[in-house]
Design an enzyme around this catalytic site. Structure first.
Site, PDB file in Angstrom:
ATOM      1  N   CYS A   1       0.827  -1.218   0.000  1.00 46.38           N
ATOM      2  CA  CYS A   1       0.000   0.000   0.000  1.00 46.38           C
ATOM      3  C   CYS A   1       0.858   1.264   0.000  1.00 46.38           C
ATOM      4  O   CYS A   1       1.958   1.293   0.539  1.00 46.38           O
ATOM      5  CB  CYS A   1      -0.868   0.036   1.239  1.00 46.38           C
ATOM      6  SG  CYS A   1      -1.842  -1.437   1.465  1.00 46.38           S
TER       7      CYS A   1
ATOM      8  N   ARG B   1       5.014   0.111  -6.219  1.00 45.50           N
ATOM      9  CA  ARG B   1       5.007  -0.712  -5.009  1.00 45.50           C
ATOM     10  C   ARG B   1       4.043  -1.885  -5.144  1.00 45.50           C
ATOM     11  O   ARG B   1       4.076  -2.805  -4.333  1.00 45.50           O
ATOM     12  CB  ARG B   1       4.572   0.134  -3.803  1.00 45.50           C
ATOM     13  CG  ARG B   1       5.533   1.246  -3.473  1.00 45.50           C
ATOM     14  CD  ARG B   1       4.891   2.249  -2.554  1.00 45.50           C
ATOM     15  NE  ARG B   1       4.605   1.684  -1.254  1.00 45.50           N
ATOM     16  CZ  ARG B   1       5.310   1.917  -0.160  1.00 45.50           C
ATOM     17  NH1 ARG B   1       6.345   2.722  -0.221  1.00 45.50           N
ATOM     18  NH2 ARG B   1       4.989   1.387   0.988  1.00 45.50           N
TER      19      ARG B   1
ATOM     20  N   TRP C   1      -3.062  -2.660  -1.457  1.00 48.63           N
ATOM     21  CA  TRP C   1      -2.620  -4.012  -1.827  1.00 48.63           C
ATOM     22  C   TRP C   1      -3.345  -4.933  -0.853  1.00 48.63           C
ATOM     23  O   TRP C   1      -3.041  -4.946   0.336  1.00 48.63           O
ATOM     24  CB  TRP C   1      -1.108  -4.090  -1.648  1.00 48.63           C
ATOM     25  CG  TRP C   1      -0.431  -5.264  -2.257  1.00 48.63           C
ATOM     26  CD1 TRP C   1      -0.125  -5.450  -3.574  1.00 48.63           C
ATOM     27  CD2 TRP C   1       0.080  -6.412  -1.565  1.00 48.63           C
ATOM     28  NE1 TRP C   1       0.539  -6.638  -3.732  1.00 48.63           N
ATOM     29  CE2 TRP C   1       0.679  -7.246  -2.524  1.00 48.63           C
ATOM     30  CE3 TRP C   1       0.086  -6.823  -0.229  1.00 48.63           C
ATOM     31  CZ2 TRP C   1       1.270  -8.453  -2.200  1.00 48.63           C
ATOM     32  CZ3 TRP C   1       0.680  -8.027   0.095  1.00 48.63           C
ATOM     33  CH2 TRP C   1       1.264  -8.837  -0.883  1.00 48.63           C
TER      34      TRP C   1
ATOM     35  N   ASN D   1      -1.865   1.995   6.115  1.00 43.86           N
ATOM     36  CA  ASN D   1      -0.952   0.920   5.707  1.00 43.86           C
ATOM     37  C   ASN D   1      -0.644   0.092   6.935  1.00 43.86           C
ATOM     38  O   ASN D   1      -0.442   0.667   8.012  1.00 43.86           O
ATOM     39  CB  ASN D   1       0.375   1.473   5.171  1.00 43.86           C
ATOM     40  CG  ASN D   1       0.242   2.048   3.794  1.00 43.86           C
ATOM     41  OD1 ASN D   1      -0.835   2.057   3.230  1.00 43.86           O
ATOM     42  ND2 ASN D   1       1.350   2.536   3.257  1.00 43.86           N
ATOM     43  N   GLY D   2      -0.559  -1.212   6.771  1.00 51.47           N
ATOM     44  CA  GLY D   2      -0.255  -2.077   7.910  1.00 51.47           C
ATOM     45  C   GLY D   2      -1.421  -2.997   8.198  1.00 51.47           C
ATOM     46  O   GLY D   2      -2.290  -3.199   7.346  1.00 51.47           O
TER      47      GLY D   2
ATOM     48  N   GLU E   1      19.411 -16.474  -7.197  1.00 53.23           N
ATOM     49  CA  GLU E   1      18.921 -15.160  -7.605  1.00 53.23           C
ATOM     50  C   GLU E   1      18.411 -15.182  -9.057  1.00 53.23           C
ATOM     51  O   GLU E   1      17.366 -14.619  -9.362  1.00 53.23           O
ATOM     52  CB  GLU E   1      20.035 -14.104  -7.430  1.00 53.23           C
ATOM     53  CG  GLU E   1      19.676 -12.712  -7.893  1.00 53.23           C
ATOM     54  CD  GLU E   1      18.478 -12.088  -7.186  1.00 53.23           C
ATOM     55  OE1 GLU E   1      17.964 -12.673  -6.236  1.00 53.23           O
ATOM     56  OE2 GLU E   1      18.049 -11.005  -7.625  1.00 53.23           O
TER      57      GLU E   1
ATOM     58  N   LYS F   1      14.579 -14.234 -10.045  1.00 57.51           N
ATOM     59  CA  LYS F   1      14.312 -13.138 -10.993  1.00 57.51           C
ATOM     60  C   LYS F   1      13.410 -13.630 -12.107  1.00 57.51           C
ATOM     61  O   LYS F   1      12.448 -12.982 -12.477  1.00 57.51           O
ATOM     62  CB  LYS F   1      15.673 -12.666 -11.555  1.00 57.51           C
ATOM     63  CG  LYS F   1      15.773 -11.276 -11.962  1.00 57.51           C
ATOM     64  CD  LYS F   1      16.164 -10.308 -10.864  1.00 57.51           C
ATOM     65  CE  LYS F   1      15.304 -10.405  -9.659  1.00 57.51           C
ATOM     66  NZ  LYS F   1      15.652  -9.658  -8.529  1.00 57.51           N
TER      67      LYS F   1
ATOM     68  N   GLU G   1       9.733 -14.442 -10.814  1.00 59.35           N
ATOM     69  CA  GLU G   1       8.887 -13.330 -10.380  1.00 59.35           C
ATOM     70  C   GLU G   1       8.392 -12.480 -11.538  1.00 59.35           C
ATOM     71  O   GLU G   1       7.269 -11.988 -11.501  1.00 59.35           O
ATOM     72  CB  GLU G   1       9.545 -12.483  -9.288  1.00 59.35           C
ATOM     73  CG  GLU G   1      10.756 -11.708  -9.695  1.00 59.35           C
ATOM     74  CD  GLU G   1      11.407 -10.960  -8.537  1.00 59.35           C
ATOM     75  OE1 GLU G   1      10.687 -10.455  -7.679  1.00 59.35           O
ATOM     76  OE2 GLU G   1      12.641 -10.872  -8.531  1.00 59.35           O
TER      77      GLU G   1
ATOM     78  N   HIS H   1      20.661 -36.661  -6.382  1.00 55.70           N
ATOM     79  CA  HIS H   1      19.919 -37.092  -5.185  1.00 55.70           C
ATOM     80  C   HIS H   1      18.424 -36.880  -5.334  1.00 55.70           C
ATOM     81  O   HIS H   1      17.704 -36.884  -4.339  1.00 55.70           O
ATOM     82  CB  HIS H   1      20.481 -36.377  -3.955  1.00 55.70           C
ATOM     83  CG  HIS H   1      21.932 -36.653  -3.741  1.00 55.70           C
ATOM     84  ND1 HIS H   1      22.393 -37.867  -3.304  1.00 55.70           N
ATOM     85  CD2 HIS H   1      23.030 -35.893  -3.988  1.00 55.70           C
ATOM     86  CE1 HIS H   1      23.721 -37.842  -3.259  1.00 55.70           C
ATOM     87  NE2 HIS H   1      24.128 -36.653  -3.675  1.00 55.70           N
TER      88      HIS H   1
ATOM     89  N   LYS I   1       6.709  -3.972  -4.021  1.00 54.46           N
ATOM     90  CA  LYS I   1       8.112  -3.579  -3.899  1.00 54.46           C
ATOM     91  C   LYS I   1       8.583  -3.644  -2.456  1.00 54.46           C
ATOM     92  O   LYS I   1       9.683  -4.092  -2.176  1.00 54.46           O
ATOM     93  CB  LYS I   1       8.281  -2.152  -4.441  1.00 54.46           C
ATOM     94  CG  LYS I   1       9.718  -1.640  -4.406  1.00 54.46           C
ATOM     95  CD  LYS I   1      10.596  -2.431  -5.359  1.00 54.46           C
ATOM     96  CE  LYS I   1      12.048  -2.015  -5.292  1.00 54.46           C
ATOM     97  NZ  LYS I   1      12.911  -3.011  -5.951  1.00 54.46           N
TER      98      LYS I   1
HETATM   99  C1  F6R Z   1      13.084  -9.754  -5.648  1.00 49.98           C
HETATM  100  C2  F6R Z   1      12.905  -8.762  -4.606  1.00 49.98           C
HETATM  101  C3  F6R Z   1      12.504  -9.223  -3.252  1.00 49.98           C
HETATM  102  C4  F6R Z   1      13.225  -8.395  -2.174  1.00 49.98           C
HETATM  103  C5  F6R Z   1      12.679  -8.765  -0.787  1.00 49.98           C
HETATM  104  C6  F6R Z   1      13.386  -8.002   0.306  1.00 49.98           C
HETATM  105  O1  F6R Z   1      13.424  -9.157  -6.853  1.00 49.98           O
HETATM  106  O2  F6R Z   1      13.048  -7.594  -4.828  1.00 49.98           O
HETATM  107  O3  F6R Z   1      12.748 -10.584  -3.069  1.00 49.98           O
HETATM  108  O4  F6R Z   1      14.590  -8.627  -2.264  1.00 49.98           O
HETATM  109  O5  F6R Z   1      11.306  -8.478  -0.729  1.00 49.98           O
HETATM  110  O6  F6R Z   1      13.219  -6.629   0.167  1.00 49.98           O
HETATM  111  P1  F6R Z   1      14.178  -5.600   0.869  1.00 49.98           P
HETATM  112  O7  F6R Z   1      15.538  -5.778   0.289  1.00 49.98           O
HETATM  113  O8  F6R Z   1      13.593  -4.261   0.548  1.00 49.98           O
HETATM  114  O9  F6R Z   1      14.148  -5.902   2.333  1.00 49.98           O
END
Ligand code: F6R
Length: 612
Positions: free
Chosen positions: A2, A27, A76, A102-103, A484, A488, A491, A507, A607
């Site tokens: 949010c 976000r 959100w 928010n929250g 990673e 990527k 997602e 295994h 985000k």
């Molecule tokens: C993936 C991504 C998320 C963040 C995770 C932690 O591309 O961006 O997996 O890495 O939500 O977020 P931060 O680093 O903001 O604590």
């Protein structure tokens, strides 16, 4: 997650609120709304499910809503499905109060039952609506906006950033915060609240971050802040020096691509000031060499990609420091009864500095006596403020939901911690140290080289975007890198993907490999190149289609077995993932592009994850 924006000034509020909300779109959200104190009395609320554009069309870019004080929100969904009625702002039954939140209000069920018993009718399924209804309930008793807010805050439990309007006090917004980010913006005769500085940077660069328990009262005369004991608080202001353009696409089709290409520059900012006369110099860190030597346990705690940075860091730090390093998912760590004492260092990694699980893990570790050193991108964020020590990544604003430049800069900073600590402990070989410093110096330039050769990646992606499942395999640093690469890809392209330590294939996992399965084989780590090759042969023998990533030094060797090979420039071992991650980011980007995905705002993702 949010987004919140609020405005008090002399201009019409709604267009400013819509513009602010548009800058928070990254976000992730599923509905949006605004509320404005109407010049004719009362509060005008407009909200709708779906993209912000739907709301903007509904109110003609804000022109239809008169009034110079208002609040806006992108939601959100957590409690209650995405819908018009569940969107914020929530209006109290009598129409006196509008609230954005928010929250999560954890005790909302109990409050809702209480209010229903008092005859209050609820419209939405959200936890947030209880704040608006409770405000009106208390206000009807005390007839004082601020007093009613105080009573509400004493009654609710959970996390909140709140923006509140009262029709009887049409000159103000009251804001409050606990465990959810909220900042105040100071303009020229106009004042703002926002969950994120990008929402208001067009109007002001002077901001102050609200602390837990604080209440802010915004009028055109300024902002008054009180703590939980109603004592006035003098807020420290911060100047934001990002360019507005840093939060715009600058000619790139997507923020993600722009941010991938910004990595060399971001790395320069993260690395250069910390290398002096051939030494890693962490002037911005308070820890002394003696304190470093006194740590007997080291944890790295983070979520998602930041956790993957920790996975690479574990290999590098253990090698450089000869100390064991435990890497933990913040969401697990916080409930794991971790073994911590005052000789424990917890390295917390977070781009946003607001991730709730990471924040909770930090607090748990701190309460048990650990020293908290955080690696954070967003200056002044909650994690940065609650840490004993912070090393900023200086990557600039990251807008795309999928992190790229934050990952790279976090990794560089963690590597520098490894080198600085290794030196303090006397555990790092001096020739290796010098080579690593040289490698760090060259890293931005080498990354530019990788980016210049991205045509091959685009071509390969355009031929392989239709797979249902893609595996990443590698050993040691390449395994951590694969985690990673796989995240990527899944997602942003929605392709199922897993990363495996190559040695584990036999295994169990190898049973999944069949004719045409795409395997991204990571073989950059020279010391284990032969082993990587034998895993490539294994999966090829079961019919896999292989895309291999290696170094220039091993390219020719790899090409003997695999037709599709990408390579990165040679560098010291510890920096291989810093270069290797870029082709994987680009691969995911181009696959998602071919599949027509919403790259900057992938479905279901946000985000900044400020709920558990
Ligand atoms: C993936 C991504 C998320 C963040 C995770 C932690 O591309 O961006 O997996 O890495 O939500 O977020 P931060 O680093 O903001 O604590």
């Amino acid at each position: 997650m949010c987004g919140i924006v609020g405005f008090v000034g002399k201009q019409q509020a709604a267009p400013i609120l819509l513009d602010g909300l548009s800058r928070l779109e990254y976000r992730g959200y599923d509905s949006a709304g605004v509320a404005v104190v109407s010049p004719d009395g009362g509060i005008d609320v407009q909200k709708s499910k779906g993209r912000l554009q739907v709301l903007s069309d509904l109110i003609h870019g804000g022109e239809d809503m008169k009034g110079c004080i208002g609040i806006g929100h992108t939601r959100w969904a957590t409690h209650g499905a995405p819908s018009d009625v569940n969107s914020h702002p929530h209006l109290s039954e009598g129409g006196k109060f509008a609230v954005i939140h928010n929250g999560i209000i954890e005790n909302y069920v109990e409050i809702k039952e209480f209010l229903i018993h008092q005859g209050v009718h609820f419209r939405s399924e959200t936890d947030s609506e209880v704040v608006a209804q409770l405000l009106e309930f208390y206000y009807n008793e005390c007839h004082d906006f601020l007093e009613a807010v105080g009573r509400v805050l004493r009654r609710i439990e959970g996390a909140y950033a709140l923006g509140m309007l009262c029709a009887d006090c049409p000159d103000r917004i009251i804001a409050a915060r606990k465990d959810a980010p909220l900042l105040l913006g100071y303009g020229d005769g106009e004042y703002f609240i926002a969950s994120d500085v990008t929402a208001i940077i067009k109007h002001t660069r002077e901001v102050a971050y609200m602390e837990d328990g604080e209440i802010a009262i915004l009028t055109t005369d300024g902002i008054v802040v009180e703590d939980a004991l109603q004592q006035p608080v003098e807020k420290q202001r911060h100047h934001i020096d990002w360019e507005v353009s840093a939060a715009e696409k600058g000619g790139y089709p997507h923020f993600m691509l722009k941010e991938i290409f910004e990595q060399p520059e971001a790395l320069r900012r993260a690395i250069s000031p910390r290398l002096k006369d051939g030494r890693v110099t962490l002037d911005d860190m308070k820890l002394s060499a003696e304190q470093i030597r006194n740590f007997s346990r080291i944890f790295i705690v983070a979520c998602g990609s930041s956790y993957h940075v920790g996975m690479v860091g574990k290999y590098n730090l253990e090698h450089l420091m000869r100390r064991s390093v435990e890497v933990c998912l913040a969401s697990e760590f916080r409930y794991s009864d971790p073994i911590i004492d005052d000789h424990t260092l917890v390295i917390v990694i977070s781009q946003s500095g607001e991730t709730l699980d990471t924040m909770a893990a930090l607090r748990e570790a701190k309460a048990r006596g650990a020293y908290i050193l955080s690696i954070v991108n967003v200056v002044g964020s909650s994690i940065a403020r609650e840490s004993d020590d912070v090393l900023y990544t200086w990557a600039g604003p990251e807008i795309a939901v999928a992190t790229t430049k934050a990952y790279s800069t976090q990794l560089a900073v963690l590597d520098m911690i490894g080198l600085a600590f290794g030196e303090a402990l006397g555990t790092v070989d001096s020739a290796e140290y010098d080579a690593a410093v040289e490698g760090l110096q060259k890293l931005p330039e080498q990354l530019e080289e990788v980016l210049a050769n991205c045509a091959d990646i685009q071509k390969f992606a355009s031929e392989h975007f239709n797979h249902n499942s893609i595996f990443f395999i590698g050993r040691n640093l390449d395994y951590a890198l694969g985690l990673e690469g796989s995240l990527k890809l899944k997602e942003i392209s929605y392709i199922h993907s897993e990363a495996y330590a190559s040695g584990e294939l036999k295994h169990g996992t190898i049973s999944l490999i069949e004719d045409g399965t795409l395997v991204v084989a990571l073989g950059t780590y020279g010391r284990l190149f032969d082993k990587a090759m034998s895993n490539v042969v294994e999966v090829k023998a079961r019919g896999a289609d292989v895309l291999a990533l290696t170094t220039d030094a091993h390219r020719a060797e790899m090409e003997k077995t695999v037709p599709n090979v990408l390579s990165i420039p040679n560098t010291v071992d510890m920096l291989l993932p810093s270069l290797g991650v870029v082709p994987l980011q680009l691969f995911s980007y181009y696959v998602a592009l071919q599949r027509g995905c919403d790259i900057d705002k992938p479905r279901n993702l946000a985000k900044s994850v400020t709920v558990e």
